[in-house]
Design an enzyme around this catalytic site. Structure first.
Site, PDB file in Angstrom:
ATOM      1  N   ASP A   1       0.821  -1.221   0.000  1.00 43.15           N
ATOM      2  CA  ASP A   1       0.000   0.000   0.000  1.00 43.15           C
ATOM      3  C   ASP A   1       0.849   1.264   0.000  1.00 43.15           C
ATOM      4  O   ASP A   1       0.330   2.368   0.024  1.00 43.15           O
ATOM      5  CB  ASP A   1      -1.007   0.003   1.154  1.00 43.15           C
ATOM      6  CG  ASP A   1      -0.388   0.204   2.531  1.00 43.15           C
ATOM      7  OD1 ASP A   1       0.843   0.423   2.633  1.00 43.15           O
ATOM      8  OD2 ASP A   1      -1.130   0.137   3.533  1.00 43.15           O
ATOM      9  N   ASP A   2       2.182   1.113  -0.043  1.00 47.57           N
ATOM     10  CA  ASP A   2       3.080   2.265   0.019  1.00 47.57           C
ATOM     11  C   ASP A   2       3.568   2.716  -1.352  1.00 47.57           C
ATOM     12  O   ASP A   2       4.427   3.580  -1.441  1.00 47.57           O
ATOM     13  CB  ASP A   2       4.284   1.932   0.912  1.00 47.57           C
ATOM     14  CG  ASP A   2       3.881   1.711   2.356  1.00 47.57           C
ATOM     15  OD1 ASP A   2       3.155   2.561   2.900  1.00 47.57           O
ATOM     16  OD2 ASP A   2       4.267   0.677   2.938  1.00 47.57           O
TER      17      ASP A   2
ATOM     18  N   SER B   1      -1.874   4.007   2.167  1.00 47.94           N
ATOM     19  CA  SER B   1      -1.978   3.510   3.539  1.00 47.94           C
ATOM     20  C   SER B   1      -3.347   3.818   4.126  1.00 47.94           C
ATOM     21  O   SER B   1      -3.933   4.877   3.868  1.00 47.94           O
ATOM     22  CB  SER B   1      -0.894   4.147   4.416  1.00 47.94           C
ATOM     23  OG  SER B   1       0.381   3.676   4.048  1.00 47.94           O
TER      24      SER B   1
ATOM     25  N   ASN C   1       5.039  -3.551   4.690  1.00 49.53           N
ATOM     26  CA  ASN C   1       4.469  -2.236   4.936  1.00 49.53           C
ATOM     27  C   ASN C   1       5.444  -1.351   5.703  1.00 49.53           C
ATOM     28  O   ASN C   1       6.246  -1.837   6.505  1.00 49.53           O
ATOM     29  CB  ASN C   1       3.175  -2.386   5.744  1.00 49.53           C
ATOM     30  CG  ASN C   1       2.393  -1.097   5.803  1.00 49.53           C
ATOM     31  OD1 ASN C   1       1.998  -0.565   4.786  1.00 49.53           O
ATOM     32  ND2 ASN C   1       2.172  -0.586   7.009  1.00 49.53           N
TER      33      ASN C   1
ATOM     34  N   SER D   1       4.651  -6.622   7.458  1.00 46.07           N
ATOM     35  CA  SER D   1       4.709  -5.228   7.920  1.00 46.07           C
ATOM     36  C   SER D   1       5.957  -5.007   8.758  1.00 46.07           C
ATOM     37  O   SER D   1       6.315  -5.846   9.590  1.00 46.07           O
ATOM     38  CB  SER D   1       3.466  -4.879   8.750  1.00 46.07           C
ATOM     39  OG  SER D   1       2.284  -5.087   8.003  1.00 46.07           O
TER      40      SER D   1
END
EC number: 3.1.3.2
Length: 358
Positions: free
Chosen positions: A49-50, A81, A156, A189
């Site tokens: 998501d980055d 994010s 993440n 993550s």
């Protein structure tokens, strides 16, 4: 750099419970064949998501390729994010803001490939939408509709600990979107900064490089133990991995070899969010709060430590929680809630259940 395999054999034996062999995928990207043996390539999709240009995802992609896997990247063009499992698609055929760090210019196509590597794609949408773009468009149209054996999301740039953040995180959202499509998936993550891959350090102690190696070690072990199975993981099951402070972001400077252990999401360390009003600014911010619900153990192994406690207090350990996309309450608790709704709510007639024989 050699990484410890402590607890990794356990990962395969405990998390790889027998898959329901009656299930078979119905489209090209659901896993519908056995996990490849050593003489054939495993296909892995990487997302996050980055953005497609973050140091973490590029290091992970490179590390997986070094191991000989057939790797594709389908990741958001921009930072996404906190988007959870939302499914946001492009509103235009071009990028209105460009891609993260100018990695694709304003006016570039809303989806496209890296000019040096046609396996690397960006997509102007949320993580769940980006990985689905790979399943439903890019792979069928440009890559011979190849079967995906595993999706990995991350690492993440920030921990995703506990059940509240699990639903909030775009990294986790891409994982459970994939699981719901019948494709085994793992979310990873860490806790490092948002960094452009082109400016990232090549040092072995750089956090993104350690995270890439640690994540790849988990993937490699899982795939080794899953060879010949119908699926890498049981259908409806994914893994949520959190990696500790390592290398150049570890205050002790000692953690370069994080040891993975099994955890669960709820427990004594688990938290959820609350609102805190700032009298000076007149605005709200969020804070942390524990409740009886965050401590409750309704499913899984109640004797496992919770991931929040492990990451915050245990030092050089990675947490690995086995999660499920079956959100129904356990039988006894469901029966209690059903009893409390008696007098108005009825059960469906026999023969109208979701499963054969109901």
């Amino acid at each position: 750099m050699k990484f410890s395999t402590i607890a990794l054999p356990l990962l395969a034996s405990a998390a790889l419970a027998q898959t329901n062999s009656s299930h078979s995928g119905t489209n090209a990207t659901s896993h519908n064949s056995t996990v490849p043996n050593e003489n054939s390539k495993t296909t892995i999709v990487v997302t996050n998501d980055d953005s497609w240009a973050s140091a973490n995802i590029r290091a992970f992609y490179d590390e997986l390729k070094k191991e000989g896997y057939n790797v594709f990247m389908f990741a958001p063009a921009l930072q996404q994010s906190g988007t959870g499992g939302t499914f946001v698609l492009p509103k235009n055929t071009t990028l209105a803001k460009g891609a993260e760090w100018g990695s694709a210019p304003v006016g570039a196509p809303a989806w496209g490939q890296d000019e040096k590597d046609d396996h690397i794609w960006y997509f102007d949408g949320t993580p769940g939408a980006a990985v689905t773009f790979g399943f439903d468009y890019a792979l069928p149209k440009f890559h011979n509709n190849i079967t995906v054996d595993l999706v990995v999301s991350g690492p993440n740039e920030g921990w995703n600990l506990g059940p509240f953040v699990y639903t909030l995180s775009g990294t986790e959202g891409a994982m459970y979107t994939s699981v719901l499509r019948g494709v085994p998936a793992i979310a990873f993550s860490g806790e490092n900064k948002h960094t452009y891959y082109a400016n990232a350090s090549n040092s072995e102690t750089a956090s993104h490089n350690i995270y890439a190696k640690a994540s790849t070690a988990i993937v490699k072990n899982l795939l080794k133990n899953a060879k010949g199975r119908p699926s890498v993981l049981p259908y409806g099951v994914g893994l949520s991995v959190n990696l500790p402070l390592v290398g150049d972001i570890d205050p002790t400077g000692k953690c370069t070899d994080p040891k993975p252990i099994f955890t669960r999401q709820t427990g004594r360390g688990a938290i959820t969010d609350k609102l805190v009003f700032n009298e000076t600014t007149g605005l709200f911010k969020y804070g942390d709060i524990k409740s009886d619900a965050t401590k409750a153990c309704l499913n899984g192994d109640c004797f496992l430590p919770d991931e929040t406690d492990v990451i915050n207090n245990w030092g050089c350990y990675s947490s690995i929680s086995v999660v499920s996309t079956d959100y129904d309450a356990p039988g006894a608790l469901a029966a209690e809630a059903q009893f409390l709704n008696r007098g108005l709510v009825e059960f469906a007639p026999t023969g109208y259940g979701s499963f054969p024989g109901n």
